[in-house]
Design a protein around this motif. Structure first.
Motif, mmCIF file in Angstrom:
data_model
loop_
_atom_site.group_PDB
_atom_site.id
_atom_site.type_symbol
_atom_site.label_atom_id
_atom_site.label_comp_id
_atom_site.label_asym_id
_atom_site.label_seq_id
_atom_site.Cartn_x
_atom_site.Cartn_y
_atom_site.Cartn_z
ATOM 1 N N MET A 1 1.048 -1.242 0.214
ATOM 2 C CA MET A 1 0.416 -0.130 -0.013
ATOM 3 C C MET A 1 0.999 1.056 -0.247
ATOM 4 S SD MET A 1 -2.943 1.934 3.103
ATOM 5 C CE MET A 1 -3.441 0.031 2.520
ATOM 6 N N LEU A 2 0.587 2.085 -1.099
ATOM 7 C CA LEU A 2 1.454 3.541 -0.835
ATOM 8 C C LEU A 2 0.594 4.286 0.057
ATOM 9 C CD1 LEU A 2 3.124 5.152 -2.306
ATOM 10 C CD2 LEU A 2 1.547 5.608 -4.080
ATOM 11 N N ILE A 3 1.106 4.850 0.699
ATOM 12 C CA ILE A 3 0.387 6.149 2.235
ATOM 13 C C ILE A 3 1.270 7.166 1.467
ATOM 14 C CG2 ILE A 3 0.294 6.502 4.076
ATOM 15 C CD1 ILE A 3 0.420 4.020 4.782
ATOM 16 N N LEU A 4 0.969 8.021 0.946
ATOM 17 C CA LEU A 4 1.332 10.243 0.962
ATOM 18 C C LEU A 4 0.215 11.171 1.406
ATOM 19 C CD1 LEU A 4 1.117 9.455 -2.682
ATOM 20 C CD2 LEU A 4 2.727 8.993 -1.536
ATOM 21 N N SER A 5 0.954 11.808 2.189
ATOM 22 C CA SER A 5 -0.015 13.180 2.701
ATOM 23 C C SER A 5 -0.038 14.033 1.930
ATOM 24 C CB SER A 5 1.453 13.724 4.033
ATOM 25 O OG SER A 5 1.931 12.632 4.230
ATOM 26 N N ARG A 6 -1.482 14.611 1.867
ATOM 27 C CA ARG A 6 -2.180 15.160 0.873
ATOM 28 C C ARG A 6 -2.605 16.569 1.846
ATOM 29 N NH1 ARG A 6 0.638 16.471 -3.417
ATOM 30 N NH2 ARG A 6 1.800 16.176 -2.243
ATOM 31 N N LYS A 7 -2.576 18.068 1.511
ATOM 32 C CA LYS A 7 -3.693 19.104 2.420
ATOM 33 C C LYS A 7 -4.655 19.441 1.562
ATOM 34 C CE LYS A 7 1.182 20.659 3.821
ATOM 35 N NZ LYS A 7 2.587 22.198 3.916
ATOM 36 N N ALA A 8 -5.424 19.731 2.229
ATOM 37 C CA ALA A 8 -6.477 20.730 1.407
ATOM 38 C C ALA A 8 -6.020 21.255 -0.099
ATOM 39 C CB ALA A 8 -7.555 21.277 2.382
ATOM 40 N N GLY A 9 -6.769 20.711 -1.053
ATOM 41 C CA GLY A 9 -6.885 21.433 -2.455
ATOM 42 C C GLY A 9 -5.480 20.666 -3.009
ATOM 43 N N GLU A 10 -4.855 19.581 -2.867
ATOM 44 C CA GLU A 10 -3.586 19.177 -3.238
ATOM 45 C C GLU A 10 -4.447 17.805 -3.763
ATOM 46 O OE1 GLU A 10 0.219 20.093 -0.917
ATOM 47 O OE2 GLU A 10 0.120 18.414 -0.703
ATOM 48 N N SER A 11 -4.030 17.168 -4.829
ATOM 49 C CA SER A 11 -4.537 16.042 -5.963
ATOM 50 C C SER A 11 -3.528 15.104 -5.768
ATOM 51 C CB SER A 11 -4.230 16.510 -7.233
ATOM 52 O OG SER A 11 -5.262 17.606 -6.826
ATOM 53 N N LEU A 12 -3.759 14.305 -6.510
ATOM 54 C CA LEU A 12 -3.325 13.235 -6.370
ATOM 55 C C LEU A 12 -3.817 12.343 -8.033
ATOM 56 C CD1 LEU A 12 -3.252 10.577 -3.137
ATOM 57 C CD2 LEU A 12 -1.766 12.117 -4.203
ATOM 58 N N ILE A 13 -2.997 12.259 -8.805
ATOM 59 C CA ILE A 13 -3.308 11.709 -10.653
ATOM 60 C C ILE A 13 -2.708 10.146 -10.389
ATOM 61 C CG2 ILE A 13 -2.688 11.614 -12.840
ATOM 62 C CD1 ILE A 13 -4.673 14.516 -11.442
ATOM 63 N N LEU A 14 -3.564 9.359 -11.494
ATOM 64 C CA LEU A 14 -4.206 8.101 -11.014
ATOM 65 C C LEU A 14 -3.517 7.767 -12.468
ATOM 66 C CD1 LEU A 14 -6.321 6.622 -8.791
ATOM 67 C CD2 LEU A 14 -4.184 6.893 -7.987
ATOM 68 N N ASP A 15 -2.858 6.619 -13.456
ATOM 69 C CA ASP A 15 -3.065 6.464 -14.721
ATOM 70 C C ASP A 15 -3.557 6.950 -15.133
ATOM 71 O OD1 ASP A 15 -2.382 4.026 -16.009
ATOM 72 O OD2 ASP A 15 -5.052 3.925 -16.540
ATOM 73 N N GLY A 16 -2.730 8.731 -14.862
ATOM 74 C CA GLY A 16 -2.916 9.708 -16.025
ATOM 75 C C GLY A 16 -4.669 10.178 -16.219
ATOM 76 N N GLY A 17 -5.547 9.303 -15.792
ATOM 77 C CA GLY A 17 -6.610 9.411 -16.003
ATOM 78 C C GLY A 17 -7.969 10.263 -15.035
ATOM 79 N N ILE A 18 -7.156 9.908 -13.972
ATOM 80 C CA ILE A 18 -8.266 9.846 -12.804
ATOM 81 C C ILE A 18 -7.194 10.756 -11.906
ATOM 82 C CG2 ILE A 18 -9.329 8.786 -11.268
ATOM 83 C CD1 ILE A 18 -8.996 6.034 -12.542
ATOM 84 N N GLU A 19 -8.040 11.396 -11.602
ATOM 85 C CA GLU A 19 -7.369 12.706 -10.872
ATOM 86 C C GLU A 19 -7.832 12.440 -9.028
ATOM 87 O OE1 GLU A 19 -7.061 17.728 -9.800
ATOM 88 O OE2 GLU A 19 -7.842 16.924 -10.901
ATOM 89 N N ILE A 20 -7.552 12.743 -7.687
ATOM 90 C CA ILE A 20 -8.480 12.517 -6.548
ATOM 91 C C ILE A 20 -7.587 13.822 -5.674
ATOM 92 C CG2 ILE A 20 -8.582 11.017 -4.923
ATOM 93 C CD1 ILE A 20 -8.035 8.614 -5.834
ATOM 94 N N LYS A 21 -9.326 14.359 -5.654
ATOM 95 C CA LYS A 21 -8.206 15.511 -4.915
ATOM 96 C C LYS A 21 -8.626 16.365 -3.377
ATOM 97 C CE LYS A 21 -8.735 20.822 -6.100
ATOM 98 N NZ LYS A 21 -8.648 21.950 -6.742
ATOM 99 N N ILE A 22 -8.264 16.648 -2.259
ATOM 100 C CA ILE A 22 -8.877 16.731 -1.335
ATOM 101 C C ILE A 22 -8.681 17.636 -1.302
ATOM 102 C CG2 ILE A 22 -7.925 16.547 1.500
ATOM 103 C CD1 ILE A 22 -7.306 13.488 -0.080
ATOM 104 N N THR A 23 -10.364 18.640 -1.061
ATOM 105 C CA THR A 23 -11.334 18.988 -1.013
ATOM 106 C C THR A 23 -10.905 19.832 0.219
ATOM 107 O OG1 THR A 23 -13.259 18.076 -1.078
ATOM 108 C CG2 THR A 23 -12.332 18.372 -2.543
ATOM 109 N N GLU A 24 -11.186 19.129 1.459
ATOM 110 C CA GLU A 24 -11.350 19.941 2.519
ATOM 111 C C GLU A 24 -11.022 18.672 3.862
ATOM 112 O OE1 GLU A 24 -15.493 21.797 5.037
ATOM 113 O OE2 GLU A 24 -15.780 20.467 3.098
ATOM 114 N N ILE A 25 -10.503 19.366 4.792
ATOM 115 C CA ILE A 25 -10.306 18.317 6.285
ATOM 116 C C ILE A 25 -10.812 19.156 6.955
ATOM 117 C CG2 ILE A 25 -8.187 17.575 7.269
ATOM 118 C CD1 ILE A 25 -6.426 17.716 4.986
ATOM 119 N N TYR A 26 -12.004 18.070 7.920
ATOM 120 C CA TYR A 26 -12.552 18.480 9.134
ATOM 121 C C TYR A 26 -11.908 17.494 10.374
ATOM 122 C CZ TYR A 26 -16.400 16.936 6.759
ATOM 123 O OH TYR A 26 -17.043 16.520 5.911
ATOM 124 N N GLY A 27 -11.641 18.028 11.200
ATOM 125 C CA GLY A 27 -11.808 17.038 12.316
ATOM 126 C C GLY A 27 -10.889 15.234 11.845
#
Length: 75
Positions: A1-27
């Motif tokens: 398993m790959l574990i990455l740290s991201r902040k709100a507003g940051e993204s990950l790109i999977l296989d060039g076509g899928i973007e996962i974006k952290i939109t909000e962190i609360y609690g």
């Protein structure tokens, strides 16, 4: 398993076509956004498990019905 740290507003790109974006962190919750091509299905893990169980049950039901039908024809 790959574990990455991201902040709100940051993204990950999977296989060039899928973007996962952290939109909000609360609690202890994180809200994410997923952008993917229309042919890519995105499921919550617990829903995906239910879908798999239902498909397995349907295959067994179809197989049982097919066997019953063949047995009836043999009588």
């Amino acid at each position: 398993m790959l574990i990455l740290s991201r902040k709100a507003g940051e993204s990950l790109i999977l296989d060039g076509g899928i973007e996962i974006k952290i939109t909000e962190i609360y609690g202890d919750k994180v809200r994410i956004g997923i952008s993917a091509p229309a042919d890519v299905r995105v499921y919550r893990k617990e829903l995906y498990a239910t879908i798999q169980e239902n498909q397995s049950a349907a295959r067994v039901a179809v197989s049982s019905d097919a066997v019953r039908g063949l047995l009836e024809k043999l009588k």
